[in-house]
Scaffold this motif. Structure first.
Motif, PDB file in Angstrom:
ATOM      1  N   GLU A  91       7.001   9.411 -11.933  1.00  0.00           N
ATOM      2  CA  GLU A  91       7.452  10.981 -12.510  1.00  0.00           C
ATOM      3  C   GLU A  91       8.947  11.102 -11.816  1.00  0.00           C
ATOM      4  N   ASN A  92       9.164  11.083 -10.866  1.00  0.00           N
ATOM      5  CA  ASN A  92      10.597  11.564 -10.412  1.00  0.00           C
ATOM      6  C   ASN A  92      11.758  10.199  -9.993  1.00  0.00           C
ATOM      7  N   GLY A  93      10.983   9.210  -9.953  1.00  0.00           N
ATOM      8  CA  GLY A  93      11.699   8.111  -9.984  1.00  0.00           C
ATOM      9  C   GLY A  93      12.249   7.363  -8.276  1.00  0.00           C
ATOM     10  N   ILE A  94      11.870   8.350  -7.413  1.00  0.00           N
ATOM     11  CA  ILE A  94      12.425   8.200  -6.137  1.00  0.00           C
ATOM     12  C   ILE A  94      11.199   7.241  -5.597  1.00  0.00           C
ATOM     13  N   PRO A  95      11.645   6.154  -4.853  1.00  0.00           N
ATOM     14  CA  PRO A  95      10.765   5.294  -4.429  1.00  0.00           C
ATOM     15  C   PRO A  95      10.488   5.695  -3.021  1.00  0.00           C
ATOM     16  N   TYR A  96      10.130   6.580  -2.543  1.00  0.00           N
ATOM     17  CA  TYR A  96       9.375   7.056  -1.353  1.00  0.00           C
ATOM     18  C   TYR A  96       8.908   6.109  -0.609  1.00  0.00           C
ATOM     19  N   GLY A  97       8.004   4.920  -1.242  1.00  0.00           N
ATOM     20  CA  GLY A  97       7.302   4.155  -0.375  1.00  0.00           C
ATOM     21  C   GLY A  97       8.116   3.152   0.157  1.00  0.00           C
ATOM     22  N   THR A  98       9.093   2.688  -0.656  1.00  0.00           N
ATOM     23  CA  THR A  98      10.103   1.743  -0.170  1.00  0.00           C
ATOM     24  C   THR A  98      10.902   2.384   0.990  1.00  0.00           C
ATOM     25  N   PHE A  99      11.419   3.719   0.762  1.00  0.00           N
ATOM     26  CA  PHE A  99      12.382   4.543   1.834  1.00  0.00           C
ATOM     27  C   PHE A  99      11.365   4.478   3.100  1.00  0.00           C
ATOM     28  N   VAL A 100      10.250   4.928   2.910  1.00  0.00           N
ATOM     29  CA  VAL A 100       9.139   5.019   4.446  1.00  0.00           C
ATOM     30  C   VAL A 100       9.136   3.679   5.141  1.00  0.00           C
ATOM     31  N   ALA A 101       8.980   2.584   4.167  1.00  0.00           N
ATOM     32  CA  ALA A 101       8.866   1.411   4.725  1.00  0.00           C
ATOM     33  C   ALA A 101      10.017   0.958   5.565  1.00  0.00           C
ATOM     34  N   ASN A 102      11.218   1.147   4.895  1.00  0.00           N
ATOM     35  CA  ASN A 102      12.466   0.738   5.582  1.00  0.00           C
ATOM     36  C   ASN A 102      12.803   1.474   7.005  1.00  0.00           C
ATOM     37  N   ILE A 103      12.453   2.921   6.897  1.00  0.00           N
ATOM     38  CA  ILE A 103      12.611   3.810   8.081  1.00  0.00           C
ATOM     39  C   ILE A 103      11.817   3.338   9.029  1.00  0.00           C
TER      40      ILE A 103
ATOM     41  N   ILE B  75       0.760  -1.079   0.266  1.00  0.00           N
ATOM     42  CA  ILE B  75      -0.007  -0.066  -0.008  1.00  0.00           C
ATOM     43  C   ILE B  75       0.894   1.313  -0.083  1.00  0.00           C
ATOM     44  N   LEU B  76       1.917   1.335   0.837  1.00  0.00           N
ATOM     45  CA  LEU B  76       2.830   2.499   0.735  1.00  0.00           C
ATOM     46  C   LEU B  76       3.617   2.505  -0.520  1.00  0.00           C
ATOM     47  N   GLY B  77       3.847   1.475  -1.034  1.00  0.00           N
ATOM     48  CA  GLY B  77       4.542   1.684  -2.461  1.00  0.00           C
ATOM     49  C   GLY B  77       3.389   2.112  -3.630  1.00  0.00           C
ATOM     50  N   LYS B  78       2.311   1.641  -3.561  1.00  0.00           N
ATOM     51  CA  LYS B  78       1.354   1.908  -4.461  1.00  0.00           C
ATOM     52  C   LYS B  78       1.014   3.410  -4.330  1.00  0.00           C
ATOM     53  N   TYR B  79       0.948   4.298  -3.287  1.00  0.00           N
ATOM     54  CA  TYR B  79       0.531   5.515  -3.075  1.00  0.00           C
ATOM     55  C   TYR B  79       1.746   6.432  -3.037  1.00  0.00           C
ATOM     56  N   LEU B  80       2.906   6.063  -2.884  1.00  0.00           N
ATOM     57  CA  LEU B  80       4.232   7.010  -2.603  1.00  0.00           C
ATOM     58  C   LEU B  80       5.269   6.827  -3.640  1.00  0.00           C
ATOM     59  N   ASN B  81       5.469   5.732  -4.198  1.00  0.00           N
ATOM     60  CA  ASN B  81       6.493   5.561  -5.292  1.00  0.00           C
ATOM     61  C   ASN B  81       5.982   6.404  -6.366  1.00  0.00           C
ATOM     62  N   SER B  82       6.841   7.088  -6.936  1.00  0.00           N
ATOM     63  CA  SER B  82       6.623   7.809  -7.959  1.00  0.00           C
ATOM     64  C   SER B  82       7.263   7.464  -9.139  1.00  0.00           C
TER      65      SER B  82
END
Length: 121
Positions: free
Chosen positions: A29-41, A20-27
């Motif tokens: 457009e800019n290529g930065i996988p924020y969902g993965t980053f948030v999950a790891n942190i 769910i985090l990846g679906k909504y936060l990975n972009s």
């Protein structure tokens, strides 16, 4: 066998939340996988809290620790995805994103574990 079931259940919940985090936060457009980053942190912070509680006067039982730390955090955190995303950065020649994402994930992830342990002291 009980611990296997606990890991299975916790890992399932963790994996769904990571999805769910990846679906909504990975972009794309800019290529930065924020969902993965948030999950790891968050996973690093949670495992610090969980293992800190487990070590502090046996606040959590062994079953709770297996369910939450091994199961949930194991399913929620995303090192294999993290490694693949870094492969994509390198293959694309995006060394800046590779360096920033890798360094930030390691440093902030480690700090999150220490913070989690500190918060339960």
């Amino acid at each position: 066998m009980k611990h296997v079931l606990l890991v299975f259940l916790g890992g399932g919940f963790g994996s769904v939340l990571r999805y769910i985090l990846g679906k909504y936060l990975n972009s794309s457009e800019n290529g930065i996988p924020y969902g993965t980053f948030v999950a790891n942190i968050l996973g690093s912070l949670l495992i610090g809290i969980i293992l800190g509680l487990a070590a502090k006067n046996n606040t959590l039982s062994q079953n709770q620790t297996v369910l939450l730390a091994t199961g949930f955090c194991g399913g929620f955190t995303t090192f294999s995805t993290f490694a693949y995303e870094n492969h994509v950065f390198l293959k694309a020649g995006d060394f800046t994103s590779f360096a920033l994402y890798t360094i930030a994930s390691f440093i902030i992830g480690f700090l999150a574990v220490f913070l989690g342990m500190f918060l339960v002291k």
